[in-house]
Design a protein around this motif. Structure first.
Motif, PDB file in Angstrom:
ATOM      1  N   ASP A  76     -11.604   8.129   7.438  1.00  0.00           N
ATOM      2  CA  ASP A  76     -13.030   8.428   7.352  1.00  0.00           C
ATOM      3  C   ASP A  76     -13.315   9.923   7.276  1.00  0.00           C
ATOM      4  OD1 ASP A  76     -11.938   8.360   9.792  1.00  0.00           O
ATOM      5  OD2 ASP A  76     -13.725   7.703  10.861  1.00  0.00           O
ATOM      6  N   TYR A  77     -12.252  10.754   7.266  1.00  0.00           N
ATOM      7  CA  TYR A  77     -12.478  12.187   7.054  1.00  0.00           C
ATOM      8  C   TYR A  77     -12.537  12.468   5.556  1.00  0.00           C
ATOM      9  CZ  TYR A  77      -7.554  11.220   7.655  1.00  0.00           C
ATOM     10  OH  TYR A  77      -6.328  10.628   7.626  1.00  0.00           O
ATOM     11  N   TYR A  78     -12.149  11.468   4.741  1.00  0.00           N
ATOM     12  CA  TYR A  78     -12.334  11.600   3.295  1.00  0.00           C
ATOM     13  C   TYR A  78     -13.559  10.793   2.913  1.00  0.00           C
ATOM     14  CZ  TYR A  78      -7.574  13.414   2.745  1.00  0.00           C
ATOM     15  OH  TYR A  78      -6.441  14.160   2.802  1.00  0.00           O
ATOM     16  N   SER A  79     -14.295  11.229   1.918  1.00  0.00           N
ATOM     17  CA  SER A  79     -15.433  10.440   1.475  1.00  0.00           C
ATOM     18  C   SER A  79     -14.896   9.215   0.746  1.00  0.00           C
ATOM     19  CB  SER A  79     -16.315  11.278   0.564  1.00  0.00           C
ATOM     20  OG  SER A  79     -15.607  11.606  -0.593  1.00  0.00           O
ATOM     21  N   SER A  80     -15.757   8.199   0.560  1.00  0.00           N
ATOM     22  CA  SER A  80     -15.270   6.914   0.072  1.00  0.00           C
ATOM     23  C   SER A  80     -14.613   6.996  -1.294  1.00  0.00           C
ATOM     24  CB  SER A  80     -16.398   5.894   0.079  1.00  0.00           C
ATOM     25  OG  SER A  80     -17.414   6.341  -0.792  1.00  0.00           O
ATOM     26  N   GLN A  81     -15.179   7.811  -2.191  1.00  0.00           N
ATOM     27  CA  GLN A  81     -14.584   7.933  -3.533  1.00  0.00           C
ATOM     28  C   GLN A  81     -13.149   8.449  -3.433  1.00  0.00           C
ATOM     29  OE1 GLN A  81     -15.903   7.289  -6.498  1.00  0.00           O
ATOM     30  NE2 GLN A  81     -18.027   6.902  -5.944  1.00  0.00           N
ATOM     31  N   ILE A  82     -12.956   9.430  -2.572  1.00  0.00           N
ATOM     32  CA  ILE A  82     -11.619  10.022  -2.436  1.00  0.00           C
ATOM     33  C   ILE A  82     -10.671   9.029  -1.784  1.00  0.00           C
ATOM     34  CG2 ILE A  82     -10.325  11.971  -1.468  1.00  0.00           C
ATOM     35  CD1 ILE A  82     -12.794  13.691  -1.753  1.00  0.00           C
ATOM     36  N   ASN A 124     -10.857   5.781  -1.956  1.00  0.00           N
ATOM     37  CA  ASN A 124     -10.539   4.766  -2.968  1.00  0.00           C
ATOM     38  C   ASN A 124      -9.443   5.235  -3.895  1.00  0.00           C
ATOM     39  OD1 ASN A 124     -12.520   3.143  -2.040  1.00  0.00           O
ATOM     40  ND2 ASN A 124     -13.980   3.540  -3.701  1.00  0.00           N
ATOM     41  N   LEU A 125      -9.580   6.493  -4.321  1.00  0.00           N
ATOM     42  CA  LEU A 125      -8.597   7.038  -5.251  1.00  0.00           C
ATOM     43  C   LEU A 125      -7.216   7.074  -4.602  1.00  0.00           C
ATOM     44  CD1 LEU A 125      -7.854   8.390  -7.912  1.00  0.00           C
ATOM     45  CD2 LEU A 125      -8.642  10.565  -6.978  1.00  0.00           C
ATOM     46  N   GLU A 167      -5.811   3.521  -4.346  1.00  0.00           N
ATOM     47  CA  GLU A 167      -5.334   3.009  -5.631  1.00  0.00           C
ATOM     48  C   GLU A 167      -3.990   3.624  -5.989  1.00  0.00           C
ATOM     49  OE1 GLU A 167      -6.031   0.915  -8.199  1.00  0.00           O
ATOM     50  OE2 GLU A 167      -7.501  -0.017  -6.882  1.00  0.00           O
ATOM     51  N   GLN A 226      -2.003  11.402  -1.712  1.00  0.00           N
ATOM     52  CA  GLN A 226      -2.986  12.442  -1.393  1.00  0.00           C
ATOM     53  C   GLN A 226      -2.820  13.638  -2.319  1.00  0.00           C
ATOM     54  OE1 GLN A 226      -3.744  13.728   2.661  1.00  0.00           O
ATOM     55  NE2 GLN A 226      -2.888  11.807   3.390  1.00  0.00           N
ATOM     56  N   PHE A 259      -5.710  14.906  -4.998  1.00  0.00           N
ATOM     57  CA  PHE A 259      -6.354  16.218  -5.032  1.00  0.00           C
ATOM     58  C   PHE A 259      -6.024  16.976  -6.303  1.00  0.00           C
ATOM     59  CE2 PHE A 259      -6.904  15.213  -0.559  1.00  0.00           C
ATOM     60  CZ  PHE A 259      -8.272  15.422  -0.504  1.00  0.00           C
ATOM     61  N   LEU A 306      -7.988   0.786 -11.756  1.00  0.00           N
ATOM     62  CA  LEU A 306      -7.281   2.038 -11.452  1.00  0.00           C
ATOM     63  C   LEU A 306      -7.873   3.176 -12.267  1.00  0.00           C
ATOM     64  CD1 LEU A 306      -4.736   3.644 -10.360  1.00  0.00           C
ATOM     65  CD2 LEU A 306      -3.547   2.864 -12.395  1.00  0.00           C
ATOM     66  N   VAL A 313     -11.460   4.082 -11.172  1.00  0.00           N
ATOM     67  CA  VAL A 313     -11.490   4.755  -9.864  1.00  0.00           C
ATOM     68  C   VAL A 313     -11.139   6.231 -10.055  1.00  0.00           C
ATOM     69  CG1 VAL A 313     -10.227   4.976  -7.683  1.00  0.00           C
ATOM     70  CG2 VAL A 313     -11.089   2.757  -8.374  1.00  0.00           C
ATOM     71  N   ALA A 339     -13.982   8.973  -9.213  1.00  0.00           N
ATOM     72  CA  ALA A 339     -13.742   9.918  -8.116  1.00  0.00           C
ATOM     73  C   ALA A 339     -13.907  11.341  -8.647  1.00  0.00           C
ATOM     74  CB  ALA A 339     -12.352   9.711  -7.531  1.00  0.00           C
ATOM     75  N   THR A 356     -15.909  16.261  -1.336  1.00  0.00           N
ATOM     76  CA  THR A 356     -16.588  15.075  -0.842  1.00  0.00           C
ATOM     77  C   THR A 356     -17.463  14.520  -1.964  1.00  0.00           C
ATOM     78  OG1 THR A 356     -17.894  14.218   0.998  1.00  0.00           O
ATOM     79  CG2 THR A 356     -18.552  16.365   0.116  1.00  0.00           C
ATOM     80  N   ASP A 357     -18.256  13.473  -1.705  1.00  0.00           N
ATOM     81  CA  ASP A 357     -19.094  12.959  -2.792  1.00  0.00           C
ATOM     82  C   ASP A 357     -20.570  12.969  -2.435  1.00  0.00           C
ATOM     83  OD1 ASP A 357     -19.102  10.857  -1.050  1.00  0.00           O
ATOM     84  OD2 ASP A 357     -17.858   9.562  -2.282  1.00  0.00           O
ATOM     85  N   PRO A 395     -18.657  13.850   5.554  1.00  0.00           N
ATOM     86  CA  PRO A 395     -18.874  13.027   6.758  1.00  0.00           C
ATOM     87  C   PRO A 395     -18.759  13.845   8.057  1.00  0.00           C
ATOM     88  CG  PRO A 395     -17.325  11.945   5.248  1.00  0.00           C
ATOM     89  CD  PRO A 395     -17.578  13.307   4.693  1.00  0.00           C
ATOM     90  N   ILE A 396     -17.912  14.865   8.076  1.00  0.00           N
ATOM     91  CA  ILE A 396     -17.724  15.651   9.301  1.00  0.00           C
ATOM     92  C   ILE A 396     -18.929  16.554   9.558  1.00  0.00           C
ATOM     93  CG2 ILE A 396     -16.275  17.400  10.434  1.00  0.00           C
ATOM     94  CD1 ILE A 396     -13.899  16.144   8.778  1.00  0.00           C
ATOM     95  N   GLU A 423      -7.507  16.224  11.205  1.00  0.00           N
ATOM     96  CA  GLU A 423      -8.320  15.071  11.572  1.00  0.00           C
ATOM     97  C   GLU A 423      -7.455  13.938  12.103  1.00  0.00           C
ATOM     98  OE1 GLU A 423     -11.920  14.347  11.614  1.00  0.00           O
ATOM     99  OE2 GLU A 423     -11.381  16.402  12.082  1.00  0.00           O
TER     100      GLU A 423
END
Lengths: 198, 198
Positions: free
Chosen positions: A2-8, A10-11, A14, A27, A31, B44, B47, B51, B65-66, B71-72, B96
């Protein structure tokens, strides 16, 4: 994550579902992709989908290709009377890299494995037997040197022998440059059994 | 790679341009993708593009982030008066994962490197200094323990000291579980210099 946003997330998820890509690599890849120019990301993404959409089996050897026949089966310069049987397209590519093999291939897409419930009808064996109706001089079995590969080789050779077509198996032994000290006993025994007179 | 059809070669080429993916891994990945159900391949691919399209910098800490804020930074339960400065989003994620740090972050997106021509203006330093106008108790510098990371830490601490805000640097030393015998001399020296009284 949860320190990454949802889009990240998901990526990353996948990417880590791909073979050989653990969570750290996923990861790093994610990035890298997020920092790539958007045009390049779109190209990567479309190449993936296009390749998957266009890919099909060669109607002769069943390798993965994007036409009715693969470049090797189309090539009149190859010896179409010599067929090397391999488990998959990557193994075919490995032999092609030697630049020495002039025959054609037959890709089984697997090997017989009673353990995994894969039988002779689950691989492209029937299609191989069909090809042997034509004028074929030799079938070279180049399945892997694993239990499944050996089982498959034995099975195929028994099927083909009655047809009178020559069947051979690639040699198994010490790899070139291999130091005997570091080679497993099974390989050493194979190398001994397969010794050739000098 | 003329033994692969062009679509397959393109896919392998694209994949091997990614970091940490050599030609063997790219081949393995490619054939995995080619054997995946088309719906999964399309997912895939989308996504990846989604992202990349949605990703942006948090307006406060500049992590990827998006949303406007990550979130933080959005979390009122975190201590917004304590800022940990890291080189990139992956380093933020590493801290984190400890589940112990309750402050917020500032992501520099790089480190000062005269060798690579990266100066203080090429990283998110100005943005850090702007954040210090608000009520901040402490800045913890958690750049890497490399030449660039140390240079950046020194530079930042000199910038912040005149403001009177507390600046600290994460400790450098022997990793937990590390066996002294296998640890490089620089780390051993750092561990000695950073010794604490018991």
């Amino acid at each position: 994550m949860d320190y990454y946003s949802s889009q990240i997330s998901n990526l990353i998820e996948e990417l880590s579902s791909l073979p050989g890509i653990g969570s750290k690599s996923a990861q790093r890849l994610a990035f890298h992709i997020l920092n790539m120019p958007i045009e390049h990301v779109e190209k990567l993404s479309s190449v993936i989908v296009e390749a998957r959409k266009k890919v099909r089996y060669c109607q002769s050897c069943f390798t993965l290709t994007d036409d009715e026949l693969c470049p090797i089966c189309k090539n009149a310069g190859r010896n179409h009377k010599m067929i090397m049987v391999v488990e998959n397209t990557r193994d075919l590519a490995a032999y092609e890299k030697t630049n020495k093999y002039e025959g054609v291939y037959h890709v089984l897409h697997g090997a017989i494995s009673p353990m995994l419930g894969i039988g002779p009808n689950d691989i492209r064996l029937k299609e191989l037997m069909q090809r042997l109706q034509e004028d074929v001089d030799e079938v070279i079995i180049a399945t892997n040197s694993s239990l499944e590969g050996e089982t498959t080789a034995m099975y195929i050779s028994k099927l083909i022998k009655p047809t009178g077509i020559k069947v051979s198996r690639i040699a198994s032994g010490v790899p070139v440059g291999g130091d005997l000290e570091y080679i497993d006993e099974m390989t050493l025994l194979r190398a001994l059994e397969g010794r050739t007179e000098l």
